[in-house]
Design a protein around this motif. Structure first.
Motif, short mmCIF file in Angstrom:
data_model
loop_
_atom_site.label_atom_id
_atom_site.label_comp_id
_atom_site.label_asym_id
_atom_site.label_seq_id
_atom_site.Cartn_x
_atom_site.Cartn_y
_atom_site.Cartn_z
N GLN A 194 0.83 -1.21 0.00
CA GLN A 194 0.00 0.00 0.00
C GLN A 194 0.86 1.26 0.00
N LEU A 195 1.97 1.21 0.72
CA LEU A 195 2.88 2.36 0.72
C LEU A 195 3.47 2.56 -0.66
N ALA A 196 3.81 1.47 -1.33
CA ALA A 196 4.37 1.56 -2.68
C ALA A 196 3.38 2.24 -3.64
N LYS A 197 2.12 1.85 -3.56
CA LYS A 197 1.10 2.44 -4.45
C LYS A 197 0.91 3.92 -4.17
N SER A 198 1.04 4.31 -2.89
CA SER A 198 0.86 5.73 -2.56
C SER A 198 2.07 6.55 -3.01
N CYS A 199 3.26 5.92 -3.03
CA CYS A 199 4.47 6.63 -3.46
C CYS A 199 4.61 6.66 -4.97
N GLN A 200 4.22 5.55 -5.60
CA GLN A 200 4.41 5.40 -7.04
C GLN A 200 3.26 4.55 -7.58
N PRO A 201 2.18 5.19 -8.02
CA PRO A 201 0.99 4.45 -8.46
C PRO A 201 1.25 3.40 -9.53
N HIS A 202 2.30 3.58 -10.33
CA HIS A 202 2.57 2.64 -11.41
C HIS A 202 3.54 1.53 -10.99
N CYS A 203 3.92 1.52 -9.73
CA CYS A 203 4.82 0.46 -9.24
C CYS A 203 4.07 -0.87 -9.19
N LEU A 204 4.59 -1.86 -9.86
CA LEU A 204 4.01 -3.21 -9.85
C LEU A 204 4.46 -3.92 -8.58
N THR A 205 3.55 -4.59 -7.91
CA THR A 205 3.89 -5.31 -6.68
C THR A 205 3.60 -6.79 -6.82
N VAL A 206 4.63 -7.59 -6.57
CA VAL A 206 4.54 -9.05 -6.65
C VAL A 206 4.90 -9.62 -5.28
N ALA A 207 4.13 -10.60 -4.83
CA ALA A 207 4.40 -11.25 -3.55
C ALA A 207 4.72 -12.72 -3.77
N LEU A 208 5.71 -13.21 -3.05
CA LEU A 208 6.08 -14.62 -3.06
C LEU A 208 5.71 -15.22 -1.71
N CYS A 209 5.25 -16.45 -1.71
CA CYS A 209 4.85 -17.07 -0.44
C CYS A 209 5.12 -18.57 -0.48
N GLY A 210 5.27 -19.14 0.70
CA GLY A 210 5.44 -20.59 0.78
C GLY A 210 4.15 -21.31 0.47
N SER A 211 3.04 -20.75 0.95
CA SER A 211 1.72 -21.31 0.66
C SER A 211 0.70 -20.19 0.62
N ALA A 212 -0.40 -20.44 -0.07
CA ALA A 212 -1.47 -19.44 -0.18
C ALA A 212 -2.80 -20.09 0.15
N ALA A 213 -3.50 -19.50 1.12
CA ALA A 213 -4.82 -20.02 1.50
C ALA A 213 -5.85 -19.64 0.44
N ARG A 214 -7.02 -20.26 0.53
CA ARG A 214 -8.07 -19.99 -0.45
C ARG A 214 -8.54 -18.55 -0.40
N ASP A 215 -8.39 -17.91 0.76
CA ASP A 215 -8.84 -16.52 0.89
C ASP A 215 -7.72 -15.52 0.62
N ALA A 216 -6.60 -15.99 0.08
CA ALA A 216 -5.46 -15.10 -0.16
C ALA A 216 -5.75 -14.02 -1.19
N GLU A 217 -6.76 -14.25 -2.04
CA GLU A 217 -7.06 -13.27 -3.08
C GLU A 217 -7.41 -11.89 -2.52
N ARG A 218 -7.76 -11.83 -1.25
CA ARG A 218 -8.09 -10.54 -0.65
C ARG A 218 -6.92 -9.57 -0.73
N ILE A 219 -5.72 -10.08 -0.79
CA ILE A 219 -4.56 -9.18 -0.81
C ILE A 219 -4.50 -8.38 -2.11
N ASN A 220 -5.19 -8.85 -3.16
CA ASN A 220 -5.20 -8.10 -4.42
C ASN A 220 -5.91 -6.76 -4.28
N GLN A 221 -6.70 -6.63 -3.24
CA GLN A 221 -7.39 -5.37 -2.97
C GLN A 221 -6.58 -4.46 -2.05
N HIS A 222 -5.38 -4.90 -1.70
CA HIS A 222 -4.57 -4.15 -0.74
C HIS A 222 -3.17 -3.90 -1.29
N GLY A 223 -3.07 -3.63 -2.59
CA GLY A 223 -1.82 -3.18 -3.17
C GLY A 223 -0.97 -4.24 -3.81
#
Length: 385
Positions: A310-339
């Motif tokens: 979220q800080l990245a989007k506020s500093c640079q709206p065109h900054c692409l953000t990618v997250a890496l994780c060991g595992s992703a729960a079924r509800d992990a898609e919620r993070i797409n609404q948070h930057g």
């Protein structure tokens, strides 16, 4: 391409800083012209001292303190390079994991060791404190910590009250005159993601007391005792705080820091992001790489990866953000609404949890995944040129 890496630890496997450095090397191996910077990431909870100390080139200072049950233990704090800032996790001195399950009872635990830890840092020259207060074993409203710092809590007969949660009811008078004078020069920034008030149905005793070993009877007693103590404290200090969001954090430590030490309570990820000075780098970034061991709906609720995204989007709206994780729960898609634009689990084959958490396996999976992500991004950029 300007790339910022700020990835949380994969708990029990690889630290924030080590994973960040590994990803930096993996990217530079295939795209040496990319500018890559690495920042530690934490949210004020477990791993904050290690992440900030290692990531900002500080050092760990070990200190013997009084543990939550009154026995001596070895604790620690992080001393940052400015030699003025100490990073502390209260759980290192007064945390629930330090108390065996059969001995958990918040009437008998104390934050005295946390006060000793703060004093040790003051003795070393620190006057700025960043303190994460998650994971406490205590419900003493800071009684132990404040006693160690020199505040005097007296019974009706003038004798000294004890320092555990069960001693709060004995306090009839508060004397701040003998508190360590150096505290006046100190600032306390408290990483706190809890919004509970001090007392009542949503207060520290009712909500968090049972996980610390409190029965229904103990919960009711401690809620009354803390309310009594807080009334005395507000009168003695001239500061109201019982209804403040976060007052009930760590068994009333939020209230204690605010009322006695003029501390400020800030969401953990927000506080840490400010402390590591990542904002300038994000303002120039084309890509942010973040992540953590397990990605789920809680990630979207203010944890480190969502906070930095979220800080990245506020500093640079065109900054692409990618997250890496060991595992992703079924509800992990919620993070797409948070930057976070997209997340990628790093596992490449079926395996047991033990195999997945093997350090060498995790390092290989991180390296392989980030390189594939970078290939995709570079190819996309090239095709649009």
């Amino acid at each position: 391409m300007n790339i910022v890496i700020a990835i949380d630890s994969f708990k029990g496997c690889i630290s924030s800083v080590d994973s960040g450095r590994l990803l930096k090397q993996a990217i530079e191996d295939v795209y040496p012209d990319d500018a890559v910077s690495v920042f530690p990431l934490a949210d004020g909870g477990e791993g904050t001292v290690d992440a900030m100390t290692q990531g900002l080139n500080g050092r760990i200072v070990k200190v013997p303190v009084t543990g939550p049950l009154g026995t001596k233990i070895e604790s620690r704090y992080g001393l940052l390079p400015d030699t003025n800032t100490a990073v502390i996790e209260m759980a290192d001195a007064s945390g629930l994991p330090l108390v065996p399950p059969e001995k958990r009872n918040p009437l008998h635990t104390t934050t005295y060791g946390l006060g000793e830890l703060i004093l040790a840092a003051i003795d070393a020259g620190c006057r700025h404190f960043i303190i994460g207060i998650g994971g406490s074993a205590t419900n003493d409203c800071g009684l132990g910590m404040l006693t160690a710092l020199g505040f005097r809590f007296l019974k009706a007969d003038g004798s000294r009250a004890g320092v555990a949660g069960g001693d709060l009811a004995d306090v009839a008078q508060i004397d701040a005159r003998q508190a360590d004078s150096r505290l006046q020069d100190c600032t306390f920034e408290i990483a706190c993601d809890v919004t509970n008030p001090l007392c009542g149905p949503e207060g520290c005793s009712n909500v968090f007391g049972p996980q610390k070993g409190a029965t229904r009877e103990i919960v009711a007693r401690m809620d009354d005792d803390i309310h009594h103590f807080a009334q005395l404290a507000e009168k003695a200090c001239g500061i109201k705080g019982q209804e403040m969001a976060g007052a009930g954090a760590a068994g009333g430590l939020g209230f204690a820091f605010h009322t006695f030490l003029h501390g400020t309570l800030t969401p953990g990820s927000e506080l840490i992001l400010s402390a590591i000075g990542i904002k300038e780098a994000l303002s120039k970034a084309d890509l942010l790489v973040t992540g953590e061991g397990r990605m789920d709906k809680q990630t979207a609720m203010g944890k480190g990866p969502a906070g930095v995204a979220q800080l990245a989007k506020s500093c640079q709206p065109h900054c692409l953000t990618v997250a890496l994780c060991g595992s992703a729960a079924r509800d992990a898609e919620r993070i797409n609404q948070h930057g976070i634009d997209a997340y990628f689990p790093i596992l490449h084959a079926p395996m047991t949890l033990q195999e997945a958490m093997d350090r060498a396996t995790t390092e290989q999976n991180l390296r392989q995944t980030v390189q594939q992500v970078m290939h995709l991004i570079h190819q996309t950029v090239a095709s649009r040129a």
